[in-house]
Design a protein around this motif. Structure first.
Motif, mmCIF file in Angstrom:
data_model
loop_
_atom_site.group_PDB
_atom_site.id
_atom_site.type_symbol
_atom_site.label_atom_id
_atom_site.label_comp_id
_atom_site.label_asym_id
_atom_site.label_seq_id
_atom_site.Cartn_x
_atom_site.Cartn_y
_atom_site.Cartn_z
ATOM 1 N N ALA A 82 6.308 2.184 0.628
ATOM 2 C CA ALA A 82 4.872 2.364 0.423
ATOM 3 C C ALA A 82 3.997 1.699 1.484
ATOM 4 O O ALA A 82 3.031 2.313 1.947
ATOM 5 N N PRO A 83 4.287 0.448 1.913
ATOM 6 C CA PRO A 83 3.416 -0.168 2.928
ATOM 7 C C PRO A 83 3.352 0.619 4.231
ATOM 8 O O PRO A 83 2.311 0.644 4.894
ATOM 9 N N ARG A 84 4.430 1.295 4.602
ATOM 10 C CA ARG A 84 4.408 2.112 5.827
ATOM 11 C C ARG A 84 3.461 3.293 5.666
ATOM 12 O O ARG A 84 2.680 3.612 6.560
ATOM 13 N N ALA A 85 3.535 3.944 4.514
ATOM 14 C CA ALA A 85 2.630 5.065 4.256
ATOM 15 C C ALA A 85 1.187 4.587 4.179
ATOM 16 O O ALA A 85 0.266 5.265 4.645
ATOM 17 N N THR A 86 0.987 3.403 3.607
ATOM 18 C CA THR A 86 -0.353 2.835 3.519
ATOM 19 C C THR A 86 -0.942 2.615 4.904
ATOM 20 O O THR A 86 -2.100 2.950 5.164
ATOM 21 N N ARG A 87 -0.146 2.070 5.808
ATOM 22 C CA ARG A 87 -0.622 1.851 7.184
ATOM 23 C C ARG A 87 -1.000 3.176 7.841
ATOM 24 O O ARG A 87 -2.001 3.265 8.557
ATOM 25 N N ALA A 88 -0.183 4.206 7.615
ATOM 26 C CA ALA A 88 -0.473 5.510 8.206
ATOM 27 C C ALA A 88 -1.799 6.062 7.682
ATOM 28 O O ALA A 88 -2.601 6.618 8.445
ATOM 29 N N LEU A 89 -2.049 5.905 6.387
ATOM 30 C CA LEU A 89 -3.300 6.380 5.809
ATOM 31 C C LEU A 89 -4.497 5.622 6.380
ATOM 32 O O LEU A 89 -5.561 6.195 6.637
ATOM 33 N N LEU A 90 -4.338 4.323 6.580
ATOM 34 C CA LEU A 90 -5.410 3.521 7.174
ATOM 35 C C LEU A 90 -5.708 3.969 8.600
ATOM 36 O O LEU A 90 -6.868 4.142 8.993
ATOM 37 N N LEU A 91 -4.659 4.169 9.377
ATOM 38 C CA LEU A 91 -4.833 4.571 10.778
ATOM 39 C C LEU A 91 -5.474 5.946 10.908
ATOM 40 O O LEU A 91 -6.188 6.224 11.878
ATOM 41 N N GLN A 92 -5.223 6.811 9.936
ATOM 42 C CA GLN A 92 -5.790 8.153 9.976
ATOM 43 C C GLN A 92 -7.190 8.231 9.381
ATOM 44 O O GLN A 92 -7.745 9.317 9.229
ATOM 45 N N GLN A 93 -7.752 7.080 9.027
ATOM 46 C CA GLN A 93 -9.117 7.019 8.502
ATOM 47 C C GLN A 93 -9.275 7.876 7.237
ATOM 48 O O GLN A 93 -10.273 8.577 7.040
ATOM 49 N N THR A 94 -8.268 7.812 6.378
ATOM 50 C CA THR A 94 -8.303 8.547 5.123
ATOM 51 C C THR A 94 -9.476 8.062 4.271
ATOM 52 O O THR A 94 -9.754 6.868 4.195
ATOM 53 N N THR A 95 -10.171 8.997 3.622
ATOM 54 C CA THR A 95 -11.327 8.622 2.808
ATOM 55 C C THR A 95 -10.929 8.413 1.350
ATOM 56 O O THR A 95 -9.883 8.893 0.891
ATOM 57 N N PHE A 96 -11.816 7.770 0.589
ATOM 58 C CA PHE A 96 -11.571 7.578 -0.830
ATOM 59 C C PHE A 96 -11.633 8.914 -1.569
ATOM 60 O O PHE A 96 -10.969 9.090 -2.588
ATOM 61 N N GLN A 97 -12.421 9.853 -1.072
ATOM 62 C CA GLN A 97 -12.461 11.180 -1.681
ATOM 63 C C GLN A 97 -11.074 11.822 -1.624
ATOM 64 O O GLN A 97 -10.592 12.389 -2.621
ATOM 65 N N GLU A 98 -10.424 11.714 -0.480
ATOM 66 C CA GLU A 98 -9.082 12.272 -0.337
ATOM 67 C C GLU A 98 -8.092 11.575 -1.261
ATOM 68 O O GLU A 98 -7.251 12.223 -1.903
ATOM 69 N N LEU A 99 -8.181 10.255 -1.334
ATOM 70 C CA LEU A 99 -7.292 9.497 -2.220
ATOM 71 C C LEU A 99 -7.500 9.892 -3.677
ATOM 72 O O LEU A 99 -6.538 10.084 -4.424
ATOM 73 N N TRP A 100 -8.766 10.000 -4.073
ATOM 74 C CA TRP A 100 -9.061 10.327 -5.464
ATOM 75 C C TRP A 100 -8.552 11.723 -5.811
ATOM 76 O O TRP A 100 -8.016 11.947 -6.910
ATOM 77 N N GLU A 101 -8.716 12.677 -4.906
ATOM 78 C CA GLU A 101 -8.237 14.036 -5.172
ATOM 79 C C GLU A 101 -6.732 14.042 -5.443
ATOM 80 O O GLU A 101 -6.249 14.759 -6.326
ATOM 81 N N LEU A 102 -6.007 13.232 -4.690
ATOM 82 C CA LEU A 102 -4.558 13.164 -4.895
ATOM 83 C C LEU A 102 -4.222 12.415 -6.183
ATOM 84 O O LEU A 102 -3.403 12.869 -6.986
ATOM 85 N N ALA A 103 -4.874 11.268 -6.378
ATOM 86 C CA ALA A 103 -4.594 10.464 -7.577
ATOM 87 C C ALA A 103 -4.947 11.224 -8.845
ATOM 88 O O ALA A 103 -4.277 11.077 -9.873
ATOM 89 N N ASN A 104 -5.974 12.061 -8.787
ATOM 90 C CA ASN A 104 -6.397 12.826 -9.961
ATOM 91 C C ASN A 104 -5.361 13.871 -10.364
ATOM 92 O O ASN A 104 -5.410 14.400 -11.473
ATOM 93 N N THR A 105 -4.438 14.151 -9.461
ATOM 94 C CA THR A 105 -3.316 15.040 -9.795
ATOM 95 C C THR A 105 -2.075 14.237 -10.167
ATOM 96 O O THR A 105 -1.416 14.521 -11.172
ATOM 97 N N LEU A 106 -1.777 13.202 -9.374
ATOM 98 C CA LEU A 106 -0.535 12.455 -9.562
ATOM 99 C C LEU A 106 -0.531 11.594 -10.822
ATOM 100 O O LEU A 106 0.475 11.555 -11.548
ATOM 101 N N GLU A 107 -1.625 10.884 -11.097
ATOM 102 C CA GLU A 107 -1.625 9.946 -12.225
ATOM 103 C C GLU A 107 -1.519 10.663 -13.574
ATOM 104 O O GLU A 107 -0.718 10.246 -14.432
#
Length: 244
Positions: A82-107
Motif C-alpha cells: 500500500a505505501p508504494r501505491a500511496t506514493r504513486a497517487l501523491l506523485l500523480q497529484q490525485t484529487t480527493f474527488q478521484e479518491l472518493w469516487e473509488l472509495a464510494n465503490t470499494l467500501e
C-alpha cells in the motif's frame, strides 16, 4: 529509422530475473534464496551487482531475512504494498474527488461481502474498535487517534470481505484520507459522532448477515463524508497531501 539502444543496468536485469522466478513459482514462499556467491556464478556478474539486485527485490517485499541473515522468499502483504501505491497517487497529484469516487465503490462492496464472510474474530475486532472510539470521546485532542481508529475500522471490514484484490485496492485510498478526516473532525463538531454512529450501524448489519444493509449504511457513510468535506470548506478538486 533506428533508435538509441538503452542498455539496462546489470543489477536491474538480475533483480528482474529473481522476481520472475518468485512470481512463476520456481522460488516458492519459504524457499531460501541462493547465496550471493551462487547467484554471482549463475548470472556471471560481480557480487556487488547481485547485492544491489537483492536490495531491489527486498524493497518490493518479496524477500525477508531469517536467522543467520539468510534470505527467504515471502509473500508481500497489503501493508507492504500500500505505501508504494500511496506514493504513486501523491506523485500523480490525485484529487480527493478521484479518491472518493473509488472509495464510494470499494467500501460498500467490502461491507456487502463482509456481511456474508466475517467470522467471530472479525466481529470481535470491530467491536473493540467501536469501544476504543467511544472511549476517546469527541475532544479536539483526540482527533488524530479517532482518524487512526476510523482507518483501522474500514481496514477490518475490508479484511472481513476475504477478497484480497479488494483489500489491496482499498488500502492505499484509506491511508490518504488521514489529513482530510482530521480537518473535518476539527471543523465540524458533529462529524465524529456521525462517524461513530455509521460504524455502529455497519457492525450491526454485519452481525445480522444483512449484506444489503451493510452496503447501504456504508454508502450513506461515504455520502456523509463527501458532505462533511463540503461543509468544512474543502475543495474536492484539491490534490491529496502526504498523510501525517
Amino acid at each position: 529509422m533506428f533508435q538509441r539502444v538503452v542498455v539496462e543496468p546489470a543489477y536491474k536485469a538480475v533483480s528482474a530475473a529473481i522476481e520472475r522466478a518468485i512470481v512463476d513459482g520456481a522460488l516458492p514462499p519459504g524457499a531460501a534464496l541462493p547465496t550471493e556467491h551462487e547467484l554471482s556464478d549463475r548470472f556471471g556478474v560481480h557480487r556487488s551487482t547481485v547485492r544491489e539486485a537483492i536490495r531491489q527485490v527486498e524493497r518490493e517485499g518479496l524477500l525477508q531475512r531469517g536467522e543467520g541473515r539468510r534470505l527467504f522468499v515471502c509473500l508481500p502483504g497489503v501493508h507492504d504494498l500500500a505505501p508504494r501505491a500511496t506514493r504513486a497517487l501523491l506523485l500523480q497529484q490525485t484529487t480527493f474527488q478521484e479518491l472518493w469516487e473509488l472509495a464510494n465503490t470499494l467500501e460498500p462492496l467490502a461491507a456487502r461481502l463482509a456481511a456474508t464472510r466475517a467470522d467471530a474474530a472479525d466481529l470481535a475486532l470491530l467491536h473493540d474498535n467501536l469501544r476504543a472510539t467511544e472511549a476517546l470521546g469527541l475532544a479536539r485532542e483526540s482527533h488524530a487517534a479517532l482518524v487512526r481508529l476510523d482507518m483501522a475500522f474500514h481496514a477490518l471490514v475490508g479484511r472481513a470481505s476475504r477478497n484480497r484484490p479488494l483489500m489491496l485496492a482499498r488500502e492505499p485510498v484509506g491511508l490518504l484520507y488521514d489529513p482530510t478526516l482530521q480537518r473535518i473532525f476539527g471543523q465540524l463538531p458533529q462529524a465524529a459522532a456521525r462517524n461513530l454512529e455509521a460504524h455502529r450501524q455497519i457492525v450491526a448489519a454485519l452481525e445480522q448477515r444483512d449484506a444489503a444493509g451493510a452496503e447501504r449504511w456504508t454508502h450513506k457513510h461515504m455520502i456523509d463524508f463527501q458532505r462533511g468535506f463540503a461543509l468544512a470548506g474543502l475543495d474536492m478538486g484539491t490534490p491529496i497531501t502526504q498523510p501525517t
